[in-house]
Design a protein around this motif. Structure first.
Motif, mmCIF file in Angstrom:
data_model
loop_
_atom_site.group_PDB
_atom_site.id
_atom_site.type_symbol
_atom_site.label_atom_id
_atom_site.label_comp_id
_atom_site.label_asym_id
_atom_site.label_seq_id
_atom_site.Cartn_x
_atom_site.Cartn_y
_atom_site.Cartn_z
ATOM 1 N N GLN A 68 0.811 -1.213 0.000
ATOM 2 C CA GLN A 68 0.000 0.000 0.000
ATOM 3 C C GLN A 68 0.850 1.271 0.000
ATOM 4 O O GLN A 68 0.440 2.301 -0.536
ATOM 5 N N LEU A 194 -15.061 4.727 -5.990
ATOM 6 C CA LEU A 194 -14.743 4.203 -4.664
ATOM 7 C C LEU A 194 -15.924 3.443 -4.078
ATOM 8 O O LEU A 194 -15.766 2.361 -3.503
ATOM 9 N N SER A 198 -13.551 -0.173 -3.671
ATOM 10 C CA SER A 198 -13.079 -0.523 -2.333
ATOM 11 C C SER A 198 -14.157 -0.386 -1.267
ATOM 12 O O SER A 198 -14.198 -1.146 -0.292
ATOM 13 N N ARG A 212 -11.193 0.411 -10.999
ATOM 14 C CA ARG A 212 -9.818 0.876 -11.196
ATOM 15 C C ARG A 212 -9.567 1.194 -12.660
ATOM 16 O O ARG A 212 -8.757 2.065 -13.005
ATOM 17 N N HIS A 251 -4.859 7.185 3.325
ATOM 18 C CA HIS A 251 -4.933 5.970 2.500
ATOM 19 C C HIS A 251 -4.726 4.730 3.360
ATOM 20 O O HIS A 251 -5.513 3.771 3.272
ATOM 21 N N ALA A 255 -7.488 1.838 4.346
ATOM 22 C CA ALA A 255 -7.223 0.429 4.019
ATOM 23 C C ALA A 255 -7.391 -0.451 5.248
ATOM 24 O O ALA A 255 -7.966 -1.550 5.167
ATOM 25 N N HIS A 268 -6.190 -2.217 -2.526
ATOM 26 C CA HIS A 268 -6.661 -0.883 -2.895
ATOM 27 C C HIS A 268 -5.680 -0.170 -3.823
ATOM 28 O O HIS A 268 -4.512 0.034 -3.483
ATOM 29 N N LEU A 271 -7.922 5.293 -2.897
ATOM 30 C CA LEU A 271 -8.842 5.549 -1.800
ATOM 31 C C LEU A 271 -9.021 7.064 -1.689
ATOM 32 O O LEU A 271 -8.494 7.822 -2.509
#
Length: 362
Positions: A68, A194, A198, A212, A251, A255, A268, A271
Motif C-alpha cells: 500500500q 470508490l 473498495s 480501477r 490511505h 485500508a 486498494h 482511496l
C-alpha cells in the motif's frame, strides 16, 4: 508530449510563460526521479516483496504495508501525464486526443497480444501443452469481456486505456467550453468509483467494469495534473510535504478500516486519501525542478515506458524459475525487484535498436 506515454520533457504552456519552477530549457529534472521511483514502486508491488514473511498472526503485514505504501506510483504517473499534455489539449483538444490515442492504443494492443500469446505457467506448459496452459487464461478474460477491453492482455496494461479515457474526457469539456464542470464531474466519478470499488461492502453499489479501470480514477488524477499546469497551481515544499503525509496516512487508515468489512488490506489502488498523497509528492517535484538534473538517472528515465510494459513478463518467469528451483524466503521477492528492472531495461534497449520500437515503445 511527443506522443509518448512517459515523455521525458516537462514543457510549460508556452516559451513565454516560464515560471520560477521551470528551467530555462523548460525541463523538470525532478519528474525523471519521480518516474523512476514510481516505476520501482510498481515493480515492488508485482514482485510481492516479503509476502512469505509473516509478522503478526501469520499475516505478512510488512508486505501488505509495503504494497500500500507503493500505491502513490500510478496516480503520480497520471498527474505527470496531465501536466505535460495540458498545453496541447488547450490548443487543439480532439486532434491532440486523436494523435495521443493512436500512439498509446497501438502500443497497448501490441503488448496485449504479447501477453495473450506468451505462456505464464511453464510447468503446465511442459506437462499439458501450449493450448491447455493458455486456454484457462483466455477463458478468464472472456468471462468479463467489457472489463478486459478496458484492461488488455495483462493486468498492468489498464493504465493505457485509463489514460486515453481521461484525456478524452478532458478534451470533451474543453471543446464544449465547460471546463468549470470538469473537476466537480470527475470528483463525483471518482467517489462513485470508490463506492462501487473498495467501499462496495459499505455502499453496495456496482459498476459495469472494475472501477480501477477506465475513467473512474484516472480522469480526476489526469485533470488535476492538467489544472496544475493550466492554472499554475503551486505549493510550498512544507505544505506539499504535509499534504503527501496526510494523504498517505488517510490511505493507510482507510485500508485498515476496510479490513473490518472483509476487504483485504492490500487490494486498494485508490482511496480517498490517494489523490492528496500523489498531489503532495507531485508538488514536491515541482518545488525542486532541478533535483537530480546532473544525475545519470535521467539517462534511464527515458525507458520507463518500455520497462513498465515488459516487467510483468519478467516477473512471471522469475517466479516460474523460483518454483522450479524451489527457492523460498523473503530474499526471492526482494531480489526479484532489481533483477526485473535490469532485465526489463535490457530488453527495452534491445527493442529500441530494432524496427519494432515504433510498434512496441512509441
Amino acid at each position: 508530449m511527443s506522443d509518448r506515454l512517459f515523455d521525458l520533457q516537462a514543457k510549460t504552456q508556452s516559451n513565454t510563460t516560464q515560471g520560477p519552477l521551470t528551467t530555462k530549457h523548460n525541463y523538470i529534472a525532478s519528474f525523471e526521479w519521480g518516474r523512476m521511483i514510481a516505476l520501482f514502486a510498481i515493480i515492488m508491488i508485482h514482485c510481492s516483496v516479503f509476502y512469505t514473511t509473516p509478522v503478526f498472526d501469520d499475516v505478512p503485514w510488512f508486505a501488505l504495508l509495503l504494497n500500500q505504501l507503493s500505491r502513490f506510483a500510478v496516480p503520480l504517473f497520471f498527474l505527470i501525464a496531465g501536466y505535460l499534455i495540458a498545453p496541447k489539449l488547450l490548443a487543439t483538444p480532439f486532434p491532440t486526443v486523436k494523435r495521443y490515442s493512436q500512439t498509446l492504443l497501438k502500443v497497448w494492443l501490441a503488448w496485449s497480444l504479447i501477453y495473450l500469446i506468451a505462456p505464464f505457467n511453464l510447468k503446465v506448459l511442459s506437462e499439458n501443452g501450449y493450448l491447455a496452459e493458455r486456454m484457462g487464461y483466455w477463458q478468464y478474460l472472456l468471462q468479463q469481456p467489457l472489463n478486459s477491453v478496458f484492461e488488455g492482455g495483462m493486468v498492468h496494461l489498464w493504465y493505457i486505456p485509463g489514460l486515453v479515457c481521461a484525456v478524452t474526457v478532458i478534451a470533451g469539456f474543453i471543446h464544449l467550453k465547460q471546463t468549470q464542470w470538469l473537476l466537480p464531474s470527475l470528483i463525483a466519478l471518482y467517489l462513485y468509483g470508490l463506492m462501487a470499488g473498495s467501499y462496495q461492502p459499505i455502499f453496495e453499489l456496482s459498476a459495469p467494469i472494475f472501477t480501477r479501470n477506465g475513467p473512474f480514477f484516472s480522469g480526476l488524477m489526469v485533470a488535476i495534473g492538467f489544472y496544475i499546469q493550466h492554472q499554475e497551481w503551486r505549493l510550498s515544499p512544507l505544505i506539499a510535504g504535509c499534504l503527501a503525509v496526510t494523504g498517505m496516512g488517510m490511505h493507510l487508515g482507510e485500508a485498515f478500516m476496510l479490513t473490518h468489512y472483509d476487504v483485504p488490506f492490500n487490494t486498494h489502488d485508490f482511496l480517498l486519501g490517494t489523490p492528496l498523497w500523489a498531489v503532495g509528492i507531485f508538488m514536491l517535484l515541482l518545488a525542486f525542478p532541478q533535483f537530480g538534473a546532473k544525475s545519470s538517472v535521467t539517462s534511464y528515465s527515458k525507458d520507463v515506458l518500455g520497462v513498465y510494459l515488459v516487467h510483468m513478463l519478467i516477473v512471471i518467469y522469475l517466479f516460474n524459475l523460483s518454483l522450479l528451483l524451489n527457492w523460498q524466503g523473503s530474499w526471492v521477492g526482494l531480489s526479484a525487484v532489481p533483477v526485473t528492472f535490469i532485465i526489463s531495461m535490457g530488453i527495452t534497449k534491445l527493442i529500441e535498436k530494432t524496427p519494432l520500437r515504433t510498434l512496441l515503445l512509441r
